[in-house]
Write a protein that holds these residues in place. Structure first.
Motif: not given
Length: 270
Positions: A193-214
């Protein structure tokens, strides 16, 4: 003669007393040493034998019998998932290696979470948990943290885009996604489900990441969303709805004036 005998007797008694003293001292010393040895034994760290790499290993390496050795590890601080026997580490025989999922340094305990099952194929498929999928991140998304991210790190993903005619928004869309590979690009593990969501979001805008503390085990708040008006504190203009003005009904009749026909307004009747 009696004087000599008395002197010999005194010397003999003195030597005997000294001997008794020395024996007592020796016994006390031995008892103290025995007590100290017992205390050292009681406080000594108990260890067990477990398997560790004999060299540094990285993602995708095959773990063979020549790559491991036995080390001693404190029993009271033993991590979960260690391998204590050769049969546990190589259940299908020493000719069937495991694949390294998480890089390990020499003399670091080998854990079940850091290696695949024995006989698993090399490659990205060996790193995925059951039911999960691999999602590669574009390089332009990860280059800000180049050299900082590691396999098994967790990241949050934010999306920036516009929905309909509204303003651009920034929203946290996925939280604590696991990095499973760094070669050649950063690959995260996601659900279908996340894979499908990210495909749509990536095509409709831009994605950025931030690391999460361990040590941060909590999921991010997926309701986090902001736009330029929120950031700058600008209040959206208030749209005042105007009442619809209904024009009064007008009625007309047609009359003749010579050869012409004209419309004359009259009072409307039901």
């Amino acid at each position: 003669m009696r004087a000599v005998f008395g002197l010999v007797l005194l010397v003999g008694m003195g030597l005997a007393g000294f001997a008794v003293y020395m024996v007592n001292q020796y016994m006390d010393t031995q008892s103290s040493e025995l007590q100290r040895e017992r205390q050292r034994a009681a406080s000594a760290i108990r260890t067990v034998d477990i398997y560790a790499p004999s060299r540094d290993l990285t993602y995708g390496d095959l773990l063979r019998i020549d790559d491991v050795k036995i080390i001693k590890y404190a029993r009271d601080f033993l991590p979960q998932g260690v391998f204590a026997t050769e049969e546990e580490l190589f259940p299908e025989g020493v000719d069937t290696p495991r694949v390294v999922r998480i890089p390990m340094q020499a003399n670091e305990p080998i854990l079940t979470a850091k290696v695949t099952e024995a006989g698993a194929p090399q490659g990205i498929t060996a790193l995925l948990d059951p039911g999960m999928r691999a999602f590669p991140l574009p390089r332009n998304m990860t280059q800000a943290f180049e050299g900082e991210l590691r396999t098994s790190d967790r990241i949050d993903l934010y999306w920036v885009g516009r929905v309909g005619n509204g303003p651009n928004i920034s929203r946290l869309v996925k939280s604590r996604l696991e990095i499973i590979s760094m070669a050649p690009s950063v690959v995260i593990q996601v659900s279908q489900e996340d894979f499908a969501d990210l495909q749509v979001l990536n095509s409709a805008g831009s994605l950025s990441l931030t690391p999460v503390g361990r040590d941060d085990l909590e999921l991010g708040d997926l309701s986090i969303e902001t736009n330029i008006q929120d950031v700058l504190g600008i209040e959206a203009p208030v749209v005042v709805e105007q009442e619809e003005v209904i024009a009064p009904e007008r009625c007309f009749v047609t009359q003749r004036s010579g050869t012409e026909r004209i419309q004359v307004e009259v009072e409307c009747t039901d």
